[in-house]
Motif scaffolding. Structure first.
Motif, PDB file in Angstrom:
ATOM      1  N   GLU A  29      23.945 -29.022  26.748  1.00 36.09           N
ATOM      2  CA  GLU A  29      23.961 -28.013  25.896  1.00 36.09           C
ATOM      3  C   GLU A  29      25.372 -27.743  25.060  1.00 36.09           C
ATOM      4  OE1 GLU A  29      21.068 -24.345  25.479  1.00 36.09           O
ATOM      5  OE2 GLU A  29      22.972 -23.690  26.253  1.00 36.09           O
ATOM      6  N   LYS A  30      26.315 -27.687  26.222  1.00 32.00           N
ATOM      7  CA  LYS A  30      27.672 -26.814  25.691  1.00 32.00           C
ATOM      8  C   LYS A  30      28.253 -28.209  24.918  1.00 32.00           C
ATOM      9  CE  LYS A  30      31.944 -25.020  27.278  1.00 32.00           C
ATOM     10  NZ  LYS A  30      32.455 -24.107  28.163  1.00 32.00           N
ATOM     11  N   ALA A  31      28.333 -29.397  25.547  1.00 28.40           N
ATOM     12  CA  ALA A  31      28.905 -30.504  24.897  1.00 28.40           C
ATOM     13  C   ALA A  31      28.280 -30.849  23.476  1.00 28.40           C
ATOM     14  CB  ALA A  31      28.822 -31.965  25.894  1.00 28.40           C
ATOM     15  N   HIS A  32      27.028 -30.647  23.350  1.00 18.56           N
ATOM     16  CA  HIS A  32      26.421 -30.948  22.044  1.00 18.56           C
ATOM     17  C   HIS A  32      26.974 -29.843  21.332  1.00 18.56           C
ATOM     18  CE1 HIS A  32      22.998 -31.665  19.194  1.00 18.56           C
ATOM     19  NE2 HIS A  32      22.804 -32.834  19.796  1.00 18.56           N
ATOM     20  N   PHE A  33      26.965 -28.658  21.531  1.00 15.40           N
ATOM     21  CA  PHE A  33      27.204 -27.558  20.629  1.00 15.40           C
ATOM     22  C   PHE A  33      28.719 -27.994  20.210  1.00 15.40           C
ATOM     23  CE2 PHE A  33      29.037 -22.941  19.921  1.00 15.40           C
ATOM     24  CZ  PHE A  33      28.005 -22.767  19.099  1.00 15.40           C
ATOM     25  N   GLU A  34      29.678 -28.197  21.100  1.00  8.39           N
ATOM     26  CA  GLU A  34      31.029 -28.562  20.846  1.00  8.39           C
ATOM     27  C   GLU A  34      31.109 -29.756  19.739  1.00  8.39           C
ATOM     28  OE1 GLU A  34      32.464 -29.091  24.692  1.00  8.39           O
ATOM     29  OE2 GLU A  34      33.549 -27.217  24.800  1.00  8.39           O
ATOM     30  N   ALA A  35      30.378 -30.729  20.059  1.00 10.90           N
ATOM     31  CA  ALA A  35      30.379 -31.974  19.193  1.00 10.90           C
ATOM     32  C   ALA A  35      30.005 -31.403  17.478  1.00 10.90           C
ATOM     33  CB  ALA A  35      29.154 -32.974  19.271  1.00 10.90           C
ATOM     34  N   THR A  36      29.075 -30.446  17.467  1.00 11.31           N
ATOM     35  CA  THR A  36      28.595 -29.836  16.117  1.00 11.31           C
ATOM     36  C   THR A  36      29.613 -29.023  15.372  1.00 11.31           C
ATOM     37  OG1 THR A  36      26.153 -29.704  16.869  1.00 11.31           O
ATOM     38  CG2 THR A  36      26.866 -28.279  15.045  1.00 11.31           C
ATOM     39  N   TYR A  37      30.843 -28.468  16.217  1.00 12.05           N
ATOM     40  CA  TYR A  37      31.993 -28.025  15.761  1.00 12.05           C
ATOM     41  C   TYR A  37      32.488 -29.035  15.097  1.00 12.05           C
ATOM     42  CZ  TYR A  37      36.819 -26.582  15.065  1.00 12.05           C
ATOM     43  OH  TYR A  37      37.737 -26.331  14.341  1.00 12.05           O
ATOM     44  N   ASP A  38      32.670 -30.343  15.685  1.00 11.18           N
ATOM     45  CA  ASP A  38      33.640 -31.466  14.791  1.00 11.18           C
ATOM     46  C   ASP A  38      33.263 -31.593  13.550  1.00 11.18           C
ATOM     47  OD1 ASP A  38      35.354 -31.469  17.157  1.00 11.18           O
ATOM     48  OD2 ASP A  38      34.173 -32.973  18.001  1.00 11.18           O
TER      49      ASP A  38
END
Length: 370
Positions: A29-38
């Motif tokens: 969940e966190k990694a996916h969320f961070e990727a969406t920031y990019d």
């Protein structure tokens, strides 16, 4: 940036769950969320290019966004995702997840807007283990305008992804309302405790409660859940928003009191910043409870040393805290607050709102160390 569902941005149109792949529940969940920031940061940069912003301006904004937005705990943003999943009672589709993450990052942008400004007002040194943005070489007071850009970026994203929704006006109203509430809380924080005029008689538990509710609880606790409810399709006039608020405001009060505790007793290496509430003359949970317990001699020490920047003065205040066992008092408060919030969660009508949505939020912050 165009609205969701427009001809130029069909990729952001909200589609039916049947037409969108369901996310596997075991994704990070966190990694996916961070990727969406990019993705969103890149979209914001592209949007600025349409305003013919010169290359050095683009480079500045890109550096500023990457310094001020990612890197935190992201509890506020992630709560939108977990809350929507609780409301749906299933894994989210790709489209649902994207829109929850967009709203989550809009809260993180709001947080960055507040923190850039707050660090200037408090003359803070570090944030998330790095220099505050205004202290980065060459930035200085340009950070004020940068804060404005970050706030405006929220509304660029909301327009792109949600303008086609029937509840778009309610969405904008919610962000404006919560921003205003937070600014009122910040105002009371600043005028109750001006750094150049220390007067502990201005402090009270009632003022602290107001500051906590308006400066922290609405945007950090109510906003993420309310956004998930809105995204789920719950009309804003529905009583369930009031039910959520009854739980989330006390949770926000606990969180800010916890933040006050960590500012004094937390390790800078763990919390990612050097606590300065004593030096900044903050109307914190700790000083208010110390004032309530102090004898005449201890009160004199607090009056003479609180709000001063020398390590010697800070040490005197911390010694009074130790004598009064403020740390022990806080730990009892923490347990009492946890029990109170969990009791309020049990009163929620499961037919209206899933209790696990709030339990997940509590677990994220209970006894946190940073």
């Amino acid at each position: 940036m165009q609205a969701a569902g427009s001809k130029r941005n069909t990729d952001s149109k909200v589609s039916s769950p049947k037409k969108s792949k369901v996310m596997n529940g075991d994704y990070d969940e966190k990694a996916h969320f961070e990727a969406t920031y990019d993705r969103l940061a890149a979209e914001l940069i592209e949007d600025m290019k349409s305003y013919k912003l010169p290359a050095n301006g683009i480079a500045w904004v890109e550096k500023m966004l990457n310094h001020t937005i990612p890197g935190g705990k992201m509890n506020r943003g992630l709560t939108v995702v977990s809350s929507l999943r609780s409301l749906k009672k299933r894994n989210l589709t790709e489209e649902e997840l994207l829109h929850a993450e967009v709203l989550g990052w809009c809260i993180e942008l709001l947080q960055a807007f507040f923190l850039i400004s707050d660090d200037i007002m408090d003359s803070s040194v570090t944030r998330r283990g790095a220099p505050c943005w205004y202290r980065v070489e060459g930035v200085g007071m340009i950070a004020i305008n940068d804060a404005f850009i970050v706030e405006s970026a929220i509304y660029r994203l909301l327009k792109k992804y949600f303008r086609g929704q029937a509840w778009y006006a309610d969405l904008l109203d919610l962000f404006h309302e919560v921003t205003y509430q937070t600014e009122l809380g910040q105002l009371m924080d600043l005028i109750t405790a001006p750094e150049d005029n220390v007067d502990l008689n201005r402090f009270s538990l009632e003022k602290h409660a107001y500051i906590v509710e308006y400066k922290t609880a609405y945007y950090s606790f109510y906003l993420p859940v309310a956004l998930a409810m809105m995204l789920h399709g719950i009309p804003t006039e529905n009583d369930s928003y009031k039910q959520a608020l009854r739980v989330l405001l006390p949770l926000g009060e606990y969180f800010q009191s916890q933040d006050d505790y960590l500012d004094c007793f937390g390790s800078p290496e763990v919390i990612g910043k050097i606590g300065t509430d004593i030096e900044d003359n903050k109307c914190s949970w700790l000083i208010n409870h110390a004032l309530a317990k102090a004898n005449a001699a201890q009160r004199k020490q607090l009056d003479e040393n609180y709000g001063k920047r020398s390590p010697e003065n800070v040490a005197v205040v911390k010694q009074v805290y130790k004598e009064l066992d403020i740390e022990g008092l806080y730990k009892q408060y923490e347990e009492d607050s946890h029990a109170k919030v969990m009791g309020l969660i049990q009163q929620i009508d499961e037919a209206v709102l899933p209790r696990d949505m709030f339990v997940t939020f509590v677990k994220r912050i209970y006894k946190r160390s940073k």
